[in-house]
Design a protein around this motif. Structure first.
Motif, PDB file in Angstrom:
ATOM      1  N   LEU A 176       8.773 -17.251  17.440  1.00 42.39           N
ATOM      2  CA  LEU A 176       9.486 -18.308  18.149  1.00 42.39           C
ATOM      3  C   LEU A 176       9.063 -19.637  17.547  1.00 42.39           C
ATOM      4  O   LEU A 176       7.872 -19.864  17.299  1.00 42.39           O
ATOM      5  N   LYS A 228       9.548 -23.751  18.248  1.00 41.12           N
ATOM      6  CA  LYS A 228      10.009 -24.750  19.199  1.00 41.12           C
ATOM      7  C   LYS A 228       9.508 -26.129  18.785  1.00 41.12           C
ATOM      8  O   LYS A 228       8.643 -26.256  17.915  1.00 41.12           O
ATOM      9  N   ARG A 229      10.060 -27.142  19.436  1.00 44.09           N
ATOM     10  CA  ARG A 229       9.667 -28.516  19.115  1.00 44.09           C
ATOM     11  C   ARG A 229       8.736 -29.071  20.188  1.00 44.09           C
ATOM     12  O   ARG A 229       8.777 -28.651  21.355  1.00 44.09           O
ATOM     13  N   GLU A 235       9.305 -29.560  24.245  1.00 44.93           N
ATOM     14  CA  GLU A 235      10.220 -28.582  24.826  1.00 44.93           C
ATOM     15  C   GLU A 235       9.527 -27.744  25.895  1.00 44.93           C
ATOM     16  O   GLU A 235       8.306 -27.541  25.842  1.00 44.93           O
ATOM     17  N   VAL A 293       9.006 -24.085  27.129  1.00 44.96           N
ATOM     18  CA  VAL A 293       9.078 -22.801  26.439  1.00 44.96           C
ATOM     19  C   VAL A 293       8.752 -21.675  27.414  1.00 44.96           C
ATOM     20  O   VAL A 293       7.796 -21.773  28.198  1.00 44.96           O
ATOM     21  N   ALA A 315       5.682 -28.353  25.435  1.00 38.01           N
ATOM     22  CA  ALA A 315       4.937 -27.759  24.315  1.00 38.01           C
ATOM     23  C   ALA A 315       4.293 -28.823  23.431  1.00 38.01           C
ATOM     24  O   ALA A 315       4.873 -29.890  23.162  1.00 38.01           O
ATOM     25  N   LEU A 367       4.086 -17.997  18.214  1.00 35.56           N
ATOM     26  CA  LEU A 367       4.776 -19.226  18.597  1.00 35.56           C
ATOM     27  C   LEU A 367       4.325 -20.377  17.718  1.00 35.56           C
ATOM     28  O   LEU A 367       3.120 -20.611  17.566  1.00 35.56           O
ATOM     29  N   ILE A 395       4.853 -24.487  17.229  1.00 38.71           N
ATOM     30  CA  ILE A 395       5.360 -25.729  17.829  1.00 38.71           C
ATOM     31  C   ILE A 395       5.367 -26.803  16.739  1.00 38.71           C
ATOM     32  O   ILE A 395       4.315 -27.138  16.180  1.00 38.71           O
TER      33      ILE A 395
END
Lengths: 107, 114
Positions: free
Chosen positions: B11, B13-14, B17, B19, B81, B111, B113
Motif C-alpha cells: 500500500l 499513501k500520502r 491521508e 489509512v 499518516a 505500507l 507513506i
C-alpha cells in the motif's frame, strides 16, 4: 519492564546444529514460543511450551528465564528471522516478542 | 488450518491521508492483534482486542486507532499518516485459553507513506 532478549544475528554452516538463545525479564512467564519468519510471509510457529519440546528438526530447551531453539542439520533454506516470544500469566493472550535473530547459513 | 487474511500486501499513501488496514480471520478466535515490524526492532504491538468492540493499547499506539465491530475483523486506522509510519504491518489472531495460545499471523501489509 517485561522484555525478551535474543541475539540479532547467528551464523552457522550447513549441516551443523545451530542454537539461538533467548532470555527474558517477563514477570510470571510460563510459556515460550519460537516463530520462523521469511520476508513477505506470515510468521510461522515452530515450537512452544513450558518444558523441552521437539518438532521435527526443531528442539526447544526450557528454563524459567531462558530458552534455546536448536535447529538440527541446518540448511541454506533455514536462513530467516527467528522470533522468541513469552507469555505471562498476568496477560495470557498477549505474547511479548524479542527483536528477532537473523540466521545466516554458510554453504 | 487458521487463515488470517490482510486485505493488501502493498500500500502506498500520502502524508496526512487516513489509512485503513483490514484483517480477517476465519477460526472464530477471540483475540486479534496488530504489530509493526521494523529492522532491528522486531515485532512491536500496536493494539489488540480480546472481544468484539473491546480494544487495548499495546506498546506503540500513538498515531493509530483500531476498530473491532465483528469478531472476525480487526481494522487498524492511521488517522493522519506520517512518513515514520512506513513499515511492515502484521495482523495476528489467537484463541483464548489457559495455557498461552499461539498467535497465527497474516502475510503482512507493507505500507509506504510518501
Amino acid at each position: 519492564k517485561d522484555q525478551v532478549f535474543q541475539p540479532s544475528t547467528v551464523a552457522s554452516s550447513e549441516g551443523a546444529v545451530v542454537e539461538i538463545f533467548c532470555n527474558h525479564s517477563v514477570s510470571n512467564a510460563y510459556n515460550f514460543f519460537w516463530y520462523l519468519h521469511f520476508p513477505g510471509c506470515a510468521p510461522r510457529l515452530l515450537v512452544k511450551g513450558s518444558k523441552p519440546s521437539q518438532q521435527g528438526r526443531y528442539n526447544m530447551t526450557y528454563e524459567r528465564f531462558s530458552s534455546s531453539l536448536l535447529i538440527l542439520q541446518v540448511r541454506e533454506a533455514d536462513a530467516a528471522v527467528y522470533y522468541c516470544a513469552v507469555c505471562s500469566m498476568d496477560s495470557s493472550y498477549k505474547l511479548i516478542f524479542g527483536s528477532g535473530t537473523r540466521l545466516l547459513v554458510r554453504p | 488450518d487458521v487463515k488470517v487474511t490482510q486485505s493488501s500486501r502493498y500500500l502506498v499513501k500520502r502524508t496526512g491521508e487516513k489509512v485503513f488496514l483490514e484483517c480477517v480471520q476465519d477460526m472464530d478466535h477471540e483475540n486479534m492483534f496488530w504489530y509493526r515490524q521494523d529492522p532491528g526492532l522486531g515485532l512491536r504491538l500496536i493494539y489488540f482486542s480480546y472481544d468484539v468492540k473491546m480494544k487495548e493499547k499495546g506498546d506503540i499506539p500513538e498515531g493509530y486507532s483500531v476498530s473491532r465491530e465483528k469478531k472476525e475483523r480487526f481494522s487498524l486506522i492511521l488517522e493522519s499518516a506520517s512518513t515514520n509510519q512506513t513499515s511492515m504491518y502484521l495482523c495476528a489472531s489467537s484463541k483464548t485459553g489457559n495455557s498461552g495460545q499461539p498467535q497465527h499471523f497474516g502475510d503482512g501489509t507493507r505500507l509506504s507513506i510518501l
